[in-house]
Write a protein that holds these residues in place. Structure first.
Motif, PDB file in Angstrom:
ATOM      1  N   LYS A 231      -1.479   3.985 -15.690  1.00 13.43           N
ATOM      2  CA  LYS A 231      -0.117   4.304 -16.100  1.00 13.43           C
ATOM      3  C   LYS A 231       0.876   4.184 -14.944  1.00 13.43           C
ATOM      4  CE  LYS A 231      -1.386   7.408 -19.909  1.00 13.43           C
ATOM      5  NZ  LYS A 231      -1.292   8.779 -20.455  1.00 13.43           N
ATOM      6  N   ASP A 232       0.398   4.447 -13.715  1.00 19.30           N
ATOM      7  CA  ASP A 232       1.301   4.412 -12.566  1.00 19.30           C
ATOM      8  C   ASP A 232       1.257   3.076 -11.831  1.00 19.30           C
ATOM      9  OD1 ASP A 232      -1.245   4.636 -11.566  1.00 19.30           O
ATOM     10  OD2 ASP A 232      -0.764   6.157 -10.054  1.00 19.30           O
ATOM     11  N   CYS A 233       0.743   2.045 -12.480  1.00 17.12           N
ATOM     12  CA  CYS A 233       0.686   0.730 -11.844  1.00 17.12           C
ATOM     13  C   CYS A 233       2.101   0.220 -11.587  1.00 17.12           C
ATOM     14  CB  CYS A 233      -0.071  -0.260 -12.724  1.00 17.12           C
ATOM     15  SG  CYS A 233      -0.175  -1.927 -12.020  1.00 17.12           S
ATOM     16  N   PRO A 234       2.390  -0.284 -10.381  1.00 18.36           N
ATOM     17  CA  PRO A 234       3.714  -0.855 -10.105  1.00 18.36           C
ATOM     18  C   PRO A 234       4.030  -2.016 -11.039  1.00 18.36           C
ATOM     19  CG  PRO A 234       2.469  -0.541  -8.071  1.00 18.36           C
ATOM     20  CD  PRO A 234       1.520  -0.312  -9.202  1.00 18.36           C
ATOM     21  N   ALA A 235       5.310  -2.309 -11.189  1.00 13.04           N
ATOM     22  CA  ALA A 235       5.738  -3.361 -12.117  1.00 13.04           C
ATOM     23  C   ALA A 235       5.346  -4.750 -11.648  1.00 13.04           C
ATOM     24  CB  ALA A 235       7.253  -3.290 -12.318  1.00 13.04           C
ATOM     25  N   ASP A 236       5.237  -4.944 -10.330  1.00  9.72           N
ATOM     26  CA  ASP A 236       4.951  -6.268  -9.779  1.00  9.72           C
ATOM     27  C   ASP A 236       3.734  -6.223  -8.868  1.00  9.72           C
ATOM     28  OD1 ASP A 236       7.242  -7.666 -10.914  1.00  9.72           O
ATOM     29  OD2 ASP A 236       8.452  -6.509  -9.506  1.00  9.72           O
ATOM     30  N   VAL A 237       3.046  -7.349  -8.787  1.00  4.29           N
ATOM     31  CA  VAL A 237       1.877  -7.484  -7.921  1.00  4.29           C
ATOM     32  C   VAL A 237       2.116  -8.664  -6.989  1.00  4.29           C
ATOM     33  CG1 VAL A 237      -0.618  -7.875  -7.822  1.00  4.29           C
ATOM     34  CG2 VAL A 237       0.372  -6.585  -9.729  1.00  4.29           C
ATOM     35  N   ALA A 238       1.901  -8.452  -5.687  1.00  2.64           N
ATOM     36  CA  ALA A 238       2.048  -9.512  -4.687  1.00  2.64           C
ATOM     37  C   ALA A 238       0.709 -10.226  -4.531  1.00  2.64           C
ATOM     38  CB  ALA A 238       2.508  -8.932  -3.359  1.00  2.64           C
ATOM     39  N   VAL A 239       0.717 -11.536  -4.695  1.00  4.13           N
ATOM     40  CA  VAL A 239      -0.520 -12.324  -4.658  1.00  4.13           C
ATOM     41  C   VAL A 239      -0.469 -13.306  -3.495  1.00  4.13           C
ATOM     42  CG1 VAL A 239      -2.039 -13.887  -5.957  1.00  4.13           C
ATOM     43  CG2 VAL A 239      -0.679 -12.154  -7.170  1.00  4.13           C
ATOM     44  N   GLY A 249      -1.566  -7.153  -3.905  1.00  2.00           N
ATOM     45  CA  GLY A 249      -0.940  -5.998  -3.272  1.00  2.00           C
ATOM     46  C   GLY A 249      -0.089  -5.225  -4.256  1.00  2.00           C
ATOM     47  N   PHE A 250      -0.174  -3.896  -4.175  1.00  2.00           N
ATOM     48  CA  PHE A 250       0.548  -2.999  -5.067  1.00  2.00           C
ATOM     49  C   PHE A 250       1.486  -2.116  -4.251  1.00  2.00           C
ATOM     50  CE2 PHE A 250      -3.368  -4.228  -7.043  1.00  2.00           C
ATOM     51  CZ  PHE A 250      -3.102  -4.350  -8.394  1.00  2.00           C
ATOM     52  N   ASN A 251       2.778  -2.509  -4.207  1.00  4.04           N
ATOM     53  CA  ASN A 251       3.810  -1.718  -3.514  1.00  4.04           C
ATOM     54  C   ASN A 251       3.491  -1.436  -2.054  1.00  4.04           C
ATOM     55  OD1 ASN A 251       5.609  -1.595  -5.593  1.00  4.04           O
ATOM     56  ND2 ASN A 251       5.327   0.573  -6.069  1.00  4.04           N
ATOM     57  N   GLY A 252       2.680  -2.253  -1.422  1.00  7.34           N
ATOM     58  CA  GLY A 252       2.335  -2.037  -0.024  1.00  7.34           C
ATOM     59  C   GLY A 252       1.452  -0.835   0.204  1.00  7.34           C
ATOM     60  N   GLU A 253       1.002  -0.181  -0.879  1.00  7.73           N
ATOM     61  CA  GLU A 253       0.182   1.027  -0.740  1.00  7.73           C
ATOM     62  C   GLU A 253      -1.282   0.797  -1.110  1.00  7.73           C
ATOM     63  OE1 GLU A 253       2.136   3.920  -3.139  1.00  7.73           O
ATOM     64  OE2 GLU A 253       3.822   4.153  -1.749  1.00  7.73           O
ATOM     65  N   GLU A 254      -1.538  -0.230  -1.916  1.00  8.35           N
ATOM     66  CA  GLU A 254      -2.906  -0.566  -2.290  1.00  8.35           C
ATOM     67  C   GLU A 254      -3.082  -2.073  -2.162  1.00  8.35           C
ATOM     68  OE1 GLU A 254      -4.471   2.081  -5.829  1.00  8.35           O
ATOM     69  OE2 GLU A 254      -2.376   1.572  -6.171  1.00  8.35           O
ATOM     70  N   MET A 255      -4.248  -2.467  -1.668  1.00 12.13           N
ATOM     71  CA  MET A 255      -4.541  -3.886  -1.505  1.00 12.13           C
ATOM     72  C   MET A 255      -5.967  -4.160  -1.942  1.00 12.13           C
ATOM     73  SD  MET A 255      -3.414  -6.884  -0.374  1.00 12.13           S
ATOM     74  CE  MET A 255      -2.088  -6.555   0.807  1.00 12.13           C
ATOM     75  N   LEU A 256      -6.134  -5.218  -2.729  1.00 10.05           N
ATOM     76  CA  LEU A 256      -7.454  -5.685  -3.124  1.00 10.05           C
ATOM     77  C   LEU A 256      -7.585  -7.112  -2.596  1.00 10.05           C
ATOM     78  CD1 LEU A 256      -9.991  -4.893  -4.842  1.00 10.05           C
ATOM     79  CD2 LEU A 256      -8.926  -6.134  -6.733  1.00 10.05           C
ATOM     80  N   GLU A 257      -8.531  -7.305  -1.659  1.00  9.87           N
ATOM     81  CA  GLU A 257      -8.767  -8.615  -1.067  1.00  9.87           C
ATOM     82  C   GLU A 257     -10.168  -9.077  -1.448  1.00  9.87           C
ATOM     83  OE1 GLU A 257      -6.909  -8.357   3.270  1.00  9.87           O
ATOM     84  OE2 GLU A 257      -7.926  -6.509   2.651  1.00  9.87           O
ATOM     85  N   SER A 258     -10.312 -10.354  -1.768  1.00  8.95           N
ATOM     86  CA  SER A 258     -11.609 -10.825  -2.264  1.00  8.95           C
ATOM     87  C   SER A 258     -11.862 -12.265  -1.856  1.00  8.95           C
ATOM     88  CB  SER A 258     -11.647 -10.721  -3.795  1.00  8.95           C
ATOM     89  OG  SER A 258     -12.809 -11.305  -4.326  1.00  8.95           O
TER      90      SER A 258
END
Length: 389
Positions: A231-239, A249-258
């Protein structure tokens, strides 16, 4: 008395927002495997950053980093068994802060009235932070921002078709590429029996992607979907994309790298019929109900269903050598002359379950793949290979 003997030791501390730290631990434990032969891969790395800490977990192929705000000593760093810490934290429902103290190699933590003494047996230098694929992402010239809702829809609509067959490893993910001819950012998954494709308007910057595109691994797709559904997912995702890796990247607070799947995705367009002239439209809910009824006769996952197309009626029939046969019919709208075609019943059910509107089938003959479209969303296309019945 030696003056050095009474010099106080300087403790490193971290006082962190507990609800956000719990989220960070969940993110880490979704990536960190529960059984590892390398001790450091059991751990989560907590390291100081301006205004808080980064909580990092990895399985060497995927990294998750979550920022947790708090008051932290500049040199604070700790390695803790990820799943054991999370398991304990799951028993502590209400707390405002978690407070760590690291002194002379001894780590303690306080959560409300709970006090923990945590071993620090693994040297911090053992944690594999410097990985080539992570470094390549920082230098990538392919960077774009995508709406979280669009990414969620695209992945959700095709994920079920990802292959689990390890021998064809290049099908073990979702293929993302910029389709220059169609002018779309395209997501595709297939296991060779069914295929899902979803297209969205290309975000600026995605057209710089390599022609080979990016095959996002199944595990990464699953974790990304979990993050996007919150529900609290940011509106945009940086790819960011490189030939070997991808990050979200999620608002500079969460990052998933793969890492990406190391392989070439097949030319899926070759199995997408361009001239299926037999069109069949049915109410999806009614279609699903009838298909479940007919296919319930057999417990075999590979069971087939025969579709008999006639003016205004679709007959669904299944048989079982040890029981007998069953058939039912639903109303359809069609331009086709009467004919029959067979499909894997389970695969057809899974596709129908993805539709939000009416089921729009474009069929050729009994030996040709069928195309299924969603009456409520023209961006999605499914292809299903036929079975001999």
């Amino acid at each position: 008395m030696n003056a050095l003997a009474i010099t106080p030791t300087c403790a490193e501390t971290a006082s962190l927002d507990y609800p956000i730290f719990k989220k960070a631990m969940l993110n880490a434990c979704r990536v960190v495997e529960k059984r590892n032969t390398i001790a450091v891969l059991d751990t989560v790395l907590i390291t100081a950053r301006s205004g808080g800490v980064d909580v990092i977990g990895t399985d060497l192929d995927i990294y998750t980093t979550t920022f947790v705000p708090g008051s932290v000593s500049a040199d604070f760093v700790a390695l803790i068994d990820a799943h054991k810490l999370k398991g304990l934290m799951d028993k502590v429902k209400d707390a405002a802060r978690i407070n760590f103290t690291l002194e002379q190699g001894a780590l303690t933590a306080a959560i409300g009235k709970l006090r923990l003494s945590l071993k620090q047996d693994v040297p911090e230098d053992d944690f594999p932070l410097e990985m080539a694929f992570r470094s390549s992402l920082q230098r990538s010239n392919v960077a774009f921002t995508i709406r979280a809702s669009a990414l969620l829809t695209a992945l959700s609509k095709v994920e079920f078709a990802i292959s689990t067959e390890e021998t064809r490893y290049y099908l073990n993910g979702v293929f993302m590429h910029f389709h220059e001819g169609r002018g779309q950012l395209t997501f595709v998954a297939t296991d060779g029996h069914r295929l899902g494709r979803y297209e969205i308007l290309p975000p600026p910057g995605c057209e710089a992607m390599d022609d080979a595109g990016a095959i996002i691994p199944r595990k990464t797709v699953g974790e990304l979907l979990r993050l996007l559904k919150r529900k609290d997912c940011p509106a945009d995702v940086a790819v960011r994309v490189t030939p070997t890796a991808i990050s979200f990247g999620f608002n500079g607070e969460e990052m998933l790298e793969s890492k990406l799947v190391d392989g070439t995705f097949p030319d899926y367009q070759r199995v997408m019929p361009a001239s299926n002239s037999n069109q069949v439209t049915a109410r999806t809910a009614e279609f699903i109900t009838a298909l479940k009824q007919a296919s319930s006769i057999s417990s075999d996952r590979g069971k087939s269903v025969k579709l008999g197309i006639a003016p205004e009626a679709l007959t669904l029939s299944c048989s079982d050598p040890d029981f007998g046969s069953v058939s039912t019919e639903i109303y359809i709208d069609t331009n086709a002359e009467p004919f029959e075609i067979g499909f894997n019943a389970q695969y057809l059910l899974e596709i129908l379950g993805q539709l939000d509107g009416g089921a729009m089938m474009h069929l050729g003959d009994a030996g040709s793949p069928g195309i299924i479209k969603d009456g409520a969303d023209n961006a999605v296309t499914y292809v299903l290979m036929p079975l001999r019945v």
